[in-house]
Design an enzyme around this catalytic site. Structure first.
Site: not given
Ligand code: ZN
Ligand code: FE
Length: 251
Positions: A52, A54, A56-57, A110, A127, A165
Site C-alpha cells: 500500500h 503509505h 513507511d512502505h 487499512h 498493514d 510492523h
C-alpha cells in the site's frame, strides 16, 4: 528460499525473500538499511512488492529503482512511486530470477487499494494483519476490512504471516482485555515476552486464529467482551469486529 527481516524506522520490517544471489523486497520504506543489507550479503534486488501507498512502505523505492533495473508491483488504485506493474488483486505474479510465484489478494480496509501477496506458504500482509491485531481503518470501512480478514482466514493454517510492523506486545495487551483466560493467548504472551524485543513474526496463521481478537469476532467471549465494553448488544461477525476495532482506536 529464505526470508529475512530488514528492520526500518522504529518498528517496520522490510521482508527480503532471497537465495544466495537475488532478493525480492516487500514494502521498502527506506533505502539505506536495505542497500546496506544487500551490499553485505552480495545480493541483487530483482523485484519490489508493495502492499500500500503509505510512506513507511514506499519511501525507499525511488532510490532502489534508480540503482537497479527492477519491476515494482503495487496497487493500481494507489499512488506508488516507480510502480511498473499495477495490480488490482486476483492476479498471479512470477518473479523469474528466483522462480517464485505469488497470488495477489485485494485486502481493502487499512487503505482502499491494499494488497497482500501469498506464496511459498507465506503471507506478506503489509498493514492489514498484525500479530494479535489489524491495521487501522484509514480509508476503508469495517465491512471492507472484515471481508479482507475473512479472505486471509481462508488460507491454510500453516501459512506463515509476515507483518510489516512489530506491534505484537501492545496488541496482546489489548487482546488480553477481551480474552484474559484464552490459553493460546497467554502462551503467546509468554513466548513473545521471552523474545525480549527480537522479531515476533513470522507467526503461523493458526496461532493468529487462536489469539487475534480481530480474527475471533465470531467467538462468543469476544462478542460479549465488546458488548459489555460498549454497553450494547452486538451481533457476532461484522458488528463485533467494528466494535473491537473502535475499542482499539479509542484506547
Ligand atoms: Zn500503513
Ligand atoms: Fe505501516
Amino acid at each position: 528460499m529464505r526470508v529475512t527481516a530488514i528492520p526500518a524506522f522504529r518498528d517496520n520490517y522490510v521482508w527480503a525473500l532471497h537465495d544466495d544471489r537475488s532478493a525480492i523486497l516487500v514494502d521498502p520504506g527506506e533505502a539505506a538499511p536495505i542497500l546496506a543489507w544487500l551490499d553485505s550479503h552480495h545480493l541483487k534486488p530483482v523485484a519490489i512488492l508493495v502492499t500500500h501507498h503509505h510512506a513507511d512502505h514506499v519511501g525507499g523505492i525511488r532510490e532502489l529503482a534508480a540503482r537497479h533495473d527492477l519491476p515494482v508491483y503495487g496497487p493500481a488504485r494507489e499512488s506508488i512511486p516507480g510502480r511498473t506493474h499495477p495490480l488490482a488483486g486476483g492476479e498471479t505474479i512470477n518473479i523469474e530470477a528466483l522462480g517464485l510465484g505469488f497470488q495477489v489478494l485485494a485486502t481493502p480496509g487499512h487503505t482502499l487499494g491494499h494488497l497482500c501477496y501469498v506464496g511459498q506458504g507465506a503471507l506478506f500482509c503489509g498493514d492489514t494483519l498484525f500479530s494479535c491485531g489489524c491495521g487501522r481503518l484509514f480509508e476503508g470501512t469495517p465491512a471492507q476490512m472484515h471481508a479482507s480478514l475473512a479472505r486471509i482466514k481462508a488460507l491454510p493454517g500453516n501459512t506463515l504471516v509476515y507483518c510489516a510492523h512489530e506491534y505484537t506486545l501492545e496488541n496482546i495487551d489489548f487482546a488480553l482485555e477481551l480474552e484474559p483466560d484464552n490459553p493460546a493467548l497467554l502462551l503467546r504472551f509468554e513466548e513473545v515476552r521471552a523474545l525480549r524485543g527480537k522479531p515476533s513474526v513470522p507467526v503461523s496463521l493458526s496461532t493468529e486464529l487462536a489469539t487475534n481478537p480481530f480474527l475471533r469476532c465470531e467467538e462468543a467471549l469476544v462478542v460479549v467482551a465488546a458488548a459489555q465494553h460498549f454497553g450494547t448488544p452486538l451481533q457476532p461477525g461484522l458488528e463485533a469486529f467494528a466494535a473491537v476495532r473502535r475499542w482499539r482506536d479509542e484506547r
